[in-house]
Design an enzyme around this catalytic site. Structure first.
Site, PDB file in Angstrom:
ATOM      1  N   HIS A 110       4.658   5.578  11.862  1.00 56.49           N
ATOM      2  CA  HIS A 110       4.009   5.259  10.508  1.00 56.49           C
ATOM      3  C   HIS A 110       3.324   6.646  10.312  1.00 56.49           C
ATOM      4  O   HIS A 110       1.960   6.392  10.129  1.00 56.49           O
ATOM      5  CB  HIS A 110       3.590   3.826  10.366  1.00 56.49           C
ATOM      6  CG  HIS A 110       3.074   3.594   8.878  1.00 56.49           C
ATOM      7  ND1 HIS A 110       3.196   4.274   7.825  1.00 56.49           N
ATOM      8  CD2 HIS A 110       2.832   2.291   8.506  1.00 56.49           C
ATOM      9  CE1 HIS A 110       3.005   3.973   6.700  1.00 56.49           C
ATOM     10  NE2 HIS A 110       2.484   2.674   6.932  1.00 56.49           N
ATOM     11  N   ARG A 156      11.181   3.491   4.071  1.00 55.27           N
ATOM     12  CA  ARG A 156      10.780   2.367   5.035  1.00 55.27           C
ATOM     13  C   ARG A 156      11.820   1.694   5.438  1.00 55.27           C
ATOM     14  O   ARG A 156      12.669   1.077   4.531  1.00 55.27           O
ATOM     15  CB  ARG A 156       9.644   1.654   4.371  1.00 55.27           C
ATOM     16  CG  ARG A 156       9.366   0.383   5.503  1.00 55.27           C
ATOM     17  CD  ARG A 156       8.111  -0.403   4.924  1.00 55.27           C
ATOM     18  NE  ARG A 156       6.818   0.349   5.229  1.00 55.27           N
ATOM     19  CZ  ARG A 156       5.772  -0.095   5.066  1.00 55.27           C
ATOM     20  NH1 ARG A 156       5.526  -1.368   4.530  1.00 55.27           N
ATOM     21  NH2 ARG A 156       4.617   0.539   5.280  1.00 55.27           N
ATOM     22  N   ARG A 195       0.920  -1.208   0.029  1.00 50.77           N
ATOM     23  CA  ARG A 195      -0.048  -0.008  -0.017  1.00 50.77           C
ATOM     24  C   ARG A 195       0.796   1.268   0.196  1.00 50.77           C
ATOM     25  O   ARG A 195       0.800   2.217  -0.858  1.00 50.77           O
ATOM     26  CB  ARG A 195      -1.057  -0.120   1.457  1.00 50.77           C
ATOM     27  CG  ARG A 195      -2.052  -1.189   1.077  1.00 50.77           C
ATOM     28  CD  ARG A 195      -2.203  -1.317   2.675  1.00 50.77           C
ATOM     29  NE  ARG A 195      -2.915  -2.926   2.768  1.00 50.77           N
ATOM     30  CZ  ARG A 195      -2.086  -4.086   2.452  1.00 50.77           C
ATOM     31  NH1 ARG A 195      -1.050  -3.774   2.419  1.00 50.77           N
ATOM     32  NH2 ARG A 195      -2.839  -5.007   2.217  1.00 50.77           N
ATOM     33  N   THR A 196       1.764   1.560   0.979  1.00 48.75           N
ATOM     34  CA  THR A 196       2.375   2.397   1.162  1.00 48.75           C
ATOM     35  C   THR A 196       3.380   2.903  -0.193  1.00 48.75           C
ATOM     36  O   THR A 196       3.381   3.844  -0.652  1.00 48.75           O
ATOM     37  CB  THR A 196       3.168   2.376   2.593  1.00 48.75           C
ATOM     38  OG1 THR A 196       2.664   1.777   3.566  1.00 48.75           O
ATOM     39  CG2 THR A 196       3.901   3.707   2.738  1.00 48.75           C
ATOM     40  N   LYS A 213      26.754  -5.513  -2.233  1.00 49.31           N
ATOM     41  CA  LYS A 213      28.396  -5.448  -2.553  1.00 49.31           C
ATOM     42  C   LYS A 213      28.688  -4.953  -1.141  1.00 49.31           C
ATOM     43  O   LYS A 213      30.229  -4.829  -1.233  1.00 49.31           O
ATOM     44  CB  LYS A 213      28.760  -4.860  -3.493  1.00 49.31           C
ATOM     45  CG  LYS A 213      28.129  -5.401  -4.947  1.00 49.31           C
ATOM     46  CD  LYS A 213      28.683  -4.623  -6.099  1.00 49.31           C
ATOM     47  CE  LYS A 213      27.667  -4.805  -7.360  1.00 49.31           C
ATOM     48  NZ  LYS A 213      27.987  -3.732  -8.372  1.00 49.31           N
TER      49      LYS A 213
HETATM   50  N1   CP Z   1      -0.367  -0.277   5.987  1.00 48.01           N
HETATM   51  C1   CP Z   1       0.658  -0.585   5.465  1.00 48.01           C
HETATM   52  O1   CP Z   1       1.770   0.129   5.507  1.00 48.01           O
HETATM   53  O2   CP Z   1       0.707  -1.447   4.450  1.00 48.01           O
HETATM   54  P1   CP Z   1       1.978  -1.818   3.549  1.00 48.01           P
HETATM   55  O3   CP Z   1       2.978  -2.645   4.449  1.00 48.01           O
HETATM   56  O4   CP Z   1       1.442  -2.851   2.484  1.00 48.01           O
HETATM   57  O5   CP Z   1       2.768  -0.642   2.901  1.00 48.01           O
END
Ligand code: CP
Length: 319
Positions: free
Chosen positions: A133, A105, A55-56, A83
């Site tokens: 988040h 992320r 999603r993100t 590497k």
């Molecule tokens: N809610 C969320 O962060 O989903 P993803 O891990 O699919 O990005």
């Protein structure tokens, strides 16, 4: 608002309200037949995902493209990290190509702050370890505001009186931390519903140890994913027992008030925390959460990289 978005705490209530307002403009753009505006033409957004995401990652990429930014996707598995290149050298190398924003992320809490030390580009935290988040919290607030038609904006309004149950694996959940923080900034009452073993060691939230204790008295049921990949020990005796105490079963779904919104950040474990078909829940806004992810991530990118002028949201691109 600073040039980066790292946490809800750093964003603050005013920044949060402002992004909800800008998300309304983005939702209007996204309803157009050609949902694209030239607001970020000439800007480059780089997605750097060290953990899996559906999603993100996709919604940030879509958001950037709808604002006419160029996008770069850094694939960890195909990079020179394999590497032995360091994260710092990797970031500085990508930055030298001309990047205006990194969307990161990472499995380690604090990684986005560290990245911010190495680059003058904007940094957006797309999830760091168990920690934060912020864009998930933003899309959750936007979804509640829209679904309940609550006029929360920079001009006022609040979630006062809303009773939220956040259920499940709080300990490993960056979503629980950021979304609880955002709900509280806007005035909602949040109760954590969790076994002791899945709570953080210190907290000041109301806690109950069984979903049945609150299910008749809530407005929002927020189910969290059991994060098996983050558990190094067995923190629940058996998933069946977890579902019996904390899962949304058919019996509990039948008890939910008609007005109750059911939310989940995804990905969900069907048969564990979600033991019913969410498509059959009248109050489910889980798909709206995903849709709104594009609206709020467009708002974040525009706020950090755009001119700040609403005029730049009005035109379609000629492409
Ligand atoms: N809610 C969320 O962060 O989903 P993803 O891990 O699919 O990005």
């Amino acid at each position: 608002m600073s040039r980066s978005l790292l946490s809800i705490a750093e964003l603050g209530e005013t920044g949060l309200r402002r992004l909800l307002d800008i998300s309304d403009h983005m939702a209007e753009v996204n309803r157009r037949p050609n949902p694209k505006v030239p607001a970020l033409r000439g800007k480059t957004v780089c997605n750097v995902f060290f953990e899996d995401s559906t999603r993100t990652r996709l919604s940030f990429e879509t958001a950037a493209k709808r604002l006419s930014a160029d996008t770069m996707n850094f694939s960890v598995s195909q990079s020179s990290l394999n590497k032995g290149e360091s994260l710092r050298d990797t970031v500085e190398t990508i930055a030298a190509m001309g990047v205006d924003a990194f969307v990161i992320r990472h499995g380690s809490s604090g990684a986005p702050w560290q990245l911010g030390e190495w680059t003058s580009a904007s940094v957006i935290n797309a999830g760091d370890g168990w920690h934060a988040h912020p864009t998930q919290a933003l899309l959750d607030m936007y979804t509640v505001r829209t679904a309940l038609n609550r006029p929360v904006s920079v001009d006022g309004g609040s979630f006062d009186g809303l009773r939220v149950a956040m259920v499940g694996d709080i300990k490993h959940s960056r979503v629980a931390r950021s979304t609880t923080e955002a709900f509280k900034l806007l005035g909602a009452d949040v109760t954590w519903v969790s076994p002791k073993t899945l709570l953080p060691p210190t907290h000041d939230e109301n806690v109950v140890a069984n979903l049945d204790q609150v299910i008749d008295d809530i407005d929002i049921l927020y189910l969290l994913r059991m994060q098996n990949e983050r558990m190094s020990e067995a923190l629940v005796p058996h998933l069946r027992e977890y579902t019996a105490r904390f899962g949304l079963t058919p019996e509990r779904a039948a008890r939910l008030g008609q007005h109750v919104l059911v939310m989940h950040p995804g990905p969900m474990n069907r048969g564990v925390e979600m033991a019913v078909d969410p498509g059959e829940l009248p109050g489910s806004v889980i798909n709206q959460q995903v849709t709104n992810g594009i609206n709020v991530r467009m708002a974040v990118l525009f706020e950090l990289l755009g001119s700040g002028s609403e005029n730049s949201l009005t035109g379609n691109t000629e492409s």
